[in-house]
Scaffold this active site. Structure first.
Site, PDB file in Angstrom:
ATOM      1  CD1 TRP A  20      -6.534  -6.467   0.263  1.00 14.54           C
ATOM      2  CD2 TRP A  20      -6.110  -6.922  -1.882  1.00 14.54           C
ATOM      3  NE1 TRP A  20      -5.598  -5.557  -0.169  1.00 14.54           N
ATOM      4  CE2 TRP A  20      -5.330  -5.812  -1.486  1.00 14.54           C
ATOM      5  CE3 TRP A  20      -6.010  -7.392  -3.196  1.00 14.54           C
ATOM      6  CZ2 TRP A  20      -4.457  -5.160  -2.366  1.00 14.54           C
ATOM      7  CZ3 TRP A  20      -5.138  -6.731  -4.064  1.00 14.54           C
ATOM      8  CH2 TRP A  20      -4.384  -5.636  -3.652  1.00 14.54           C
ATOM      9  CG  MET A  21      -2.578  -9.376   3.890  1.00 13.49           C
ATOM     10  SD  MET A  21      -1.691 -10.734   4.688  1.00 13.49           S
ATOM     11  CE  MET A  21      -0.373 -10.986   3.514  1.00 13.49           C
ATOM     12  CG  ASN A  22      -3.027  -3.623   1.426  1.00 15.06           C
ATOM     13  OD1 ASN A  22      -4.217  -3.894   1.471  1.00 15.06           O
ATOM     14  ND2 ASN A  22      -2.581  -2.440   1.797  1.00 15.06           N
ATOM     15  CG  ASP A  23       0.207  -1.657   3.724  1.00 12.33           C
ATOM     16  OD1 ASP A  23       0.179  -2.044   2.559  1.00 12.33           O
ATOM     17  OD2 ASP A  23       0.089  -0.461   4.041  1.00 12.33           O
ATOM     18  CG  PHE A  79      -6.344   3.142   5.230  1.00 11.33           C
ATOM     19  CD1 PHE A  79      -7.390   2.302   4.866  1.00 11.33           C
ATOM     20  CD2 PHE A  79      -5.978   4.150   4.336  1.00 11.33           C
ATOM     21  CE1 PHE A  79      -8.051   2.455   3.642  1.00 11.33           C
ATOM     22  CE2 PHE A  79      -6.625   4.307   3.116  1.00 11.33           C
ATOM     23  CZ  PHE A  79      -7.660   3.470   2.762  1.00 11.33           C
ATOM     24  CB  SER A  80      -1.137   0.863   7.322  1.00  5.17           C
ATOM     25  OG  SER A  80      -1.338  -0.134   6.351  1.00  5.17           O
ATOM     26  CG  ASP A 139       0.316   4.474   6.122  1.00 11.59           C
ATOM     27  OD1 ASP A 139      -0.874   4.108   6.264  1.00 11.59           O
ATOM     28  OD2 ASP A 139       0.862   4.596   5.012  1.00 11.59           O
ATOM     29  CD  GLU A 194       1.022   4.553   0.200  1.00 13.47           C
ATOM     30  OE1 GLU A 194      -0.130   4.962   0.026  1.00 13.47           O
ATOM     31  OE2 GLU A 194       1.429   3.481  -0.284  1.00 13.47           O
TER      32      GLU A 194
HETATM   33  C1  FRU Z   1       0.262   1.240   1.647  1.00 12.37           C
HETATM   34  C2  FRU Z   1      -1.126   1.814   1.869  1.00 12.37           C
HETATM   35  C3  FRU Z   1      -1.135   2.679   3.119  1.00 12.37           C
HETATM   36  C4  FRU Z   1      -2.576   2.617   3.546  1.00 12.37           C
HETATM   37  C5  FRU Z   1      -2.966   1.207   3.172  1.00 12.37           C
HETATM   38  C6  FRU Z   1      -4.390   1.063   2.723  1.00 12.37           C
HETATM   39  O1  FRU Z   1       0.283   0.098   0.871  1.00 12.37           O
HETATM   40  O2  FRU Z   1      -1.540   2.524   0.737  1.00 12.37           O
HETATM   41  O3  FRU Z   1      -0.662   3.987   2.908  1.00 12.37           O
HETATM   42  O4  FRU Z   1      -2.722   2.867   4.921  1.00 12.37           O
HETATM   43  O5  FRU Z   1      -2.092   0.796   2.139  1.00 12.37           O
HETATM   44  O6  FRU Z   1      -4.731  -0.280   2.517  1.00 12.37           O
END
Ligand code: FRU
Length: 490
Positions: A20-23, A79-80, A139, A194
């Site tokens: 998994w990857m997000n921000d 987190f981010s 963030d 965010e």
């Molecule tokens: C945005 C977010 C940030 C948080 C991170 C957690 O997509 O919800 O606010 O730091 O993803 O994975």
């Protein structure tokens, strides 16, 4: 039951080999290398165990994946956040600010330093270093501000997500922070804010007319959250080093597609360019997207600019140089669309640039199809672009995945579109970047057929290129990484 959708892996965008990857996090350009850190689960393909993954590139096209940079602990997820690079006589160091998301729900900002170009990190013993004692403070984005006397000051922005506020802090040493101001709330309720960013951009290229653009990601919350899910917005204004003052009370959508989120810009990009990467997904269905063994990809890097459109400063997004150069090397063609639409066949890792005179063509339509039982339709008329993704293979992802997005355009100009498709990543740049539409799509593996049709005929000039995957297998560094990054591509 239809067969599960096959999602081809992107070849000219970053996606992790697995999991998994997000921000995007900690985007920084340092000594010739673009660093991309990102929200990553080292242990699975669902959100969790959030850590900072790490990849580097020298050209923003080919990425080398490195070992996890900042790893979660049982009591704390990472987190981010962001990174800035600083140089002294002792050398260059990178300072990361990230959110410590503690298991008890508390969120605060922490700091780490790297002296080997981003590969190993030392956590500050005083972490968390910025703490409001709250549970949605996150963030941190650190930016630079040079005052009229030429003195550099650091500014840190972080959201109180549920209050829809950005808190701004200033510092002279990247260590001790003074609370300077608060921006917000404004715009729609029922969302969290965010991943803020604050980007200086000259209006219409005039260096004497610098504006500041506050950029936000917003995600619906509550009992009946908006099914369109997460998206990005911005507001243009002024910044005096402490306080951001918006020129207008309205947030403007940054990208009209469904899948562009958490976008932030690189620190220290060459020539001070504002280069943004976003996560191409949507919290509404990110966990249901059927790619495997990876889940999550970054957008194309986009260069931001500010242009007056209908008397209002608007953020323009330009595709990266590697794509434009690749297009410039290809032979342009012109087709006359008559009674029959014209059909092109692309690999599905491709870019298509089109221009036309709307007075000769009327509206222009594109229809994309691959092996899967899904399609994308794009209709460009005088003042709008409508992009629809549909079909059983889109329905199967999630009930809210099939969608139509509508983008308003300034009217009366020549028609211009750049369509980038890289596996499941569709990005449309319209009117030289005046609007972008980014969507995940489920067309299946290539070839992809593109049907071009017009309302009344007329010629359309186009250039189509397949982006060769000349460095396939490049994504994973084979050996442990040292400061000189043996895996970096040249
Ligand atoms: C945005 C977010 C940030 C948080 C991170 C957690 O997509 O919800 O606010 O730091 O993803 O994975």
């Amino acid at each position: 039951m239809s067969n599960p959708v096959v999602v081809p892996r992107p070849t000219f965008h970053f996606a992790p080999q697995r999991n998994w990857m997000n921000d995007p996090n900690g985007l920084v350009h340092d000594r010739g290398r673009w660093h991309l850190f990102y929200q990553f689960n080292p242990e699975g393909s669902d959100w969790g165990n959030m850590s900072w993954g790490h990849a580097t590139s020298t050209d923003l096209q080919h990425w080398t994946e490195h070992p996890v940079a900042l790893r979660f602990r049982d009591s704390e997820q990472i987190f981010s956040g962001s990174i800035v690079s600083t140089s002294t006589e002792d050398g260059t160091s990178l300072t990361a600010y990230y959110t410590s998301a503690y298991a008890n729900g508390h969120q605060a900002q922490s700091r780490a330093i790297s002296r080997d170009g981003g590969f190993t990190w030392e956590l500050d013993v005083d972490n968390p270093v910025l703490d409001r004692g709250t549970s949605a403070f996150r963030d941190p984005k650190v930016i630079r501000y040079t005052d009229e006397a030429g003195r550099l000051r650091w500014v840190l922005l972080a959201v109180e997500a549920e209050d829809r506020q950005v808190h701004l802090y200033t510092s002279d040493d990247l260590r001790s922070w003074e609370h300077a101001s608060v921006f917000g709330p404004l715009g729609p309720t029922g969302v969290v804010w965010e991943c803020p960013d604050l980007v200086p951009l000259p209006l219409d290229g005039d260096p004497d007319d610098l504006r500041w653009v506050l950029i936000l990601s917003t995600n619906p919350i509550g009992d009946a959250p908006d099914p369109e899910g997460s998206s990005m917005s911005y507001v243009v204004g002024r910044f005096d080093g402490s306080t951001f003052t918006a020129d207008s009370p309205e947030l403007v959508r940054l990208d009209d597609g469904r899948d562009f989120y958490a976008g932030v810009t690189f620190d220290s990009a060459p020539q001070g360019a504002a280069v943004m990467l976003g996560w191409m997904s949507n919290w509404r269905y990110a966990g249901a997207f059927p790619s495997s063994p990876w889940r999550g990809a970054m957008s194309l890097p986009r260069q931001l600019a500010l242009r007056t459109v209908e008397r209002t400063p608007r953020v323009i997004q330009k595709p990266p140089a590697f794509l434009l150069e690749r297009l410039a090397r290809a032979a342009p063609a012109t087709v006359s669309v008559g009674a029959q639409p014209v059909e092109l066949s692309l690999s599905g890792h491709s870019v298509l640039a089109l221009t036309w005179d709307p007075t000769a063509t009327g509206s222009v339509g594109l229809r994309l199809r691959g092996d899967a039982d899904a399609w994308v339709e794009l209709e460009h008329s005088a003042r709008t672009i409508r992009v629809t993704r549909g079909g059983p293979a889109a329905d199967a992802v999630h009930p809210d995945f099939p969608s139509t997005s509508i983008t308003d355009l300034e009217g009366g100009r020549r028609g211009q579109l750049l369509v980038s498709l890289d596996g499941p990543l569709l990005e449309v740049f319209a009117n030289d970047g005046e609007a972008t539409i980014s969507h995940l799509v489920t067309l299946g593996p290539g070839p992809i057929s593109v049907t071009i049709d017009t309302e009344i005929g007329g010629p359309i000039a186009y250039t189509a290129v397949d982006i060769e995957d000349e460095k396939s297998g490049r994504h994973l560094a084979p050996t442990p990484i040292h400061a000189d990054a043996p895996g970096a591509s040249v």
